[in-house]
Design a protein around this motif. Structure first.
Motif, PDB file in Angstrom:
ATOM      1  N   LEU A 148      -7.492   6.675   0.274  1.00 13.59           N
ATOM      2  CA  LEU A 148      -8.306   5.922  -0.859  1.00 13.59           C
ATOM      3  C   LEU A 148      -9.865   5.992  -0.584  1.00 13.59           C
ATOM      4  CD1 LEU A 148      -6.030   2.693  -1.197  1.00 13.59           C
ATOM      5  CD2 LEU A 148      -6.321   4.795  -2.746  1.00 13.59           C
ATOM      6  N   ILE A 149     -10.364   5.725   0.572  1.00 11.29           N
ATOM      7  CA  ILE A 149     -11.968   5.981   0.865  1.00 11.29           C
ATOM      8  C   ILE A 149     -12.183   7.344   0.599  1.00 11.29           C
ATOM      9  CG2 ILE A 149     -13.633   5.687   2.467  1.00 11.29           C
ATOM     10  CD1 ILE A 149     -11.895   3.214   3.584  1.00 11.29           C
ATOM     11  N   TYR A 178      -0.910   2.707   7.342  1.00 12.58           N
ATOM     12  CA  TYR A 178      -2.009   1.805   6.558  1.00 12.58           C
ATOM     13  C   TYR A 178      -3.436   2.400   6.795  1.00 12.58           C
ATOM     14  CZ  TYR A 178       1.173  -1.630   4.741  1.00 12.58           C
ATOM     15  OH  TYR A 178       2.060  -2.295   4.202  1.00 12.58           O
ATOM     16  N   LYS A 179      -3.496   2.832   8.044  1.00 16.14           N
ATOM     17  CA  LYS A 179      -4.873   3.398   8.421  1.00 16.14           C
ATOM     18  C   LYS A 179      -5.010   4.772   7.536  1.00 16.14           C
ATOM     19  CE  LYS A 179      -5.760   1.789  12.803  1.00 16.14           C
ATOM     20  NZ  LYS A 179      -5.751   1.886  14.335  1.00 16.14           N
ATOM     21  N   SER A 180      -3.927   5.508   7.446  1.00 17.94           N
ATOM     22  CA  SER A 180      -4.012   6.855   6.717  1.00 17.94           C
ATOM     23  C   SER A 180      -4.123   6.491   5.082  1.00 17.94           C
ATOM     24  CB  SER A 180      -3.089   7.718   7.022  1.00 17.94           C
ATOM     25  OG  SER A 180      -1.850   7.063   6.860  1.00 17.94           O
ATOM     26  N   GLY A 181      -3.380   5.522   4.866  1.00 17.50           N
ATOM     27  CA  GLY A 181      -3.296   5.274   3.385  1.00 17.50           C
ATOM     28  C   GLY A 181      -5.102   4.790   3.032  1.00 17.50           C
ATOM     29  N   ARG A 182      -5.369   4.039   3.767  1.00 20.36           N
ATOM     30  CA  ARG A 182      -6.843   3.406   3.565  1.00 20.36           C
ATOM     31  C   ARG A 182      -7.667   4.758   3.404  1.00 20.36           C
ATOM     32  NH1 ARG A 182      -5.419  -0.589   7.139  1.00 20.36           N
ATOM     33  NH2 ARG A 182      -4.761  -2.321   6.126  1.00 20.36           N
ATOM     34  N   ALA A 183      -7.619   5.649   4.625  1.00 19.06           N
ATOM     35  CA  ALA A 183      -8.485   6.721   4.635  1.00 19.06           C
ATOM     36  C   ALA A 183      -8.341   7.587   3.422  1.00 19.06           C
ATOM     37  CB  ALA A 183      -8.143   7.551   5.754  1.00 19.06           C
ATOM     38  N   ASN A 205      -3.778  12.907  -0.066  1.00 15.54           N
ATOM     39  CA  ASN A 205      -2.497  12.275  -0.021  1.00 15.54           C
ATOM     40  C   ASN A 205      -1.449  13.502   0.416  1.00 15.54           C
ATOM     41  OD1 ASN A 205      -0.976   9.887   0.115  1.00 15.54           O
ATOM     42  ND2 ASN A 205       0.052  10.570  -1.585  1.00 15.54           N
ATOM     43  N   ARG A 262      -1.909  14.083   4.140  1.00 14.80           N
ATOM     44  CA  ARG A 262      -1.090  12.724   4.799  1.00 14.80           C
ATOM     45  C   ARG A 262       0.301  13.190   5.180  1.00 14.80           C
ATOM     46  NH1 ARG A 262      -0.112   7.317   2.228  1.00 14.80           N
ATOM     47  NH2 ARG A 262       0.203   5.871   3.946  1.00 14.80           N
ATOM     48  N   LEU A 282       0.851  -1.318   0.107  1.00 15.06           N
ATOM     49  CA  LEU A 282      -0.100  -0.084   0.051  1.00 15.06           C
ATOM     50  C   LEU A 282       0.577   1.386  -0.130  1.00 15.06           C
ATOM     51  CD1 LEU A 282      -2.946   1.380   0.110  1.00 15.06           C
ATOM     52  CD2 LEU A 282      -2.545   1.072   2.667  1.00 15.06           C
ATOM     53  N   THR A 283       1.838   1.353   0.898  1.00 15.53           N
ATOM     54  CA  THR A 283       2.770   2.437   1.026  1.00 15.53           C
ATOM     55  C   THR A 283       3.425   2.694  -0.264  1.00 15.53           C
ATOM     56  OG1 THR A 283       4.476   1.189   1.902  1.00 15.53           O
ATOM     57  CG2 THR A 283       2.961   2.393   3.442  1.00 15.53           C
TER      58      THR A 283
END
Length: 149
Positions: free
Chosen positions: A129-130, A122-127, A103, A106, A38-39
């Motif tokens: 995307l969502i 990972y949580k901020s990456g998913r946030a 992003n 972030r 993901l990163t």
């Protein structure tokens, strides 16, 4: 024992997590990164969306120049931007804009020293995307409602 010809060679040798020796590239390159991580994917996507923003800026300039040039030029740009290809491009530009913005926020948090631990990353990456998906759809819903009036 061999004599190093270049002092940079010392940084080229390392060990995997299981202890086996490996020879690293002189500088990180594509073979080092796991594209499915993901990163890594978000990092590469951030760069790609920056390029898409540049293309979008050219479309904006084209529209502004056409607006100032007269009805014929404006009609041409309007025809293109309302075609299926133009709408698809504008939708993609909207998604790129939201992704790049979220992003960027972030990264701003990272610059302030927050969110470096792996679970938070990972949580901020998913946030991101969502948030990109939600804000893109919301933007287009508002635009469609405004155009319908």
């Amino acid at each position: 024992m061999s004599i190093m010809q270049d002092s940079r060679e010392a940084t080229m040798f390392g060990r995997r997590s299981d202890g086996t020796p490996i020879r690293r590239p002189l500088s990180p390159h594509l073979q080092v990164y796991d594209m499915m991580q993901l990163t890594s994917a978000l990092s590469i996507s951030g760069r790609i969306t920056g390029v898409i923003w540049s293309v979008g800026l050219l479309v904006l300039v084209w529209w502004l120049v056409a607006t100032a040039s007269g009805p014929g030029a404006y009609a041409t740009v309007t025809w293109f931007l309302t075609s299926w290809l133009g709408v698809l491009g504008l939708f993609g530009l909207t998604a790129a804009a939201w992704f790049h913005t979220l992003n960027g926020l972030r990264h701003l948090a990272w610059d302030a020293g927050y969110g470096y631990d792996i679970p938070t990353t990972y949580k901020s990456g998913r946030a991101v995307l969502i948030g990109t998906a939600a804000m893109t759809v919301l933007t287009w819903l508002i635009a469609i409602i405004a155009w319908a009036r």
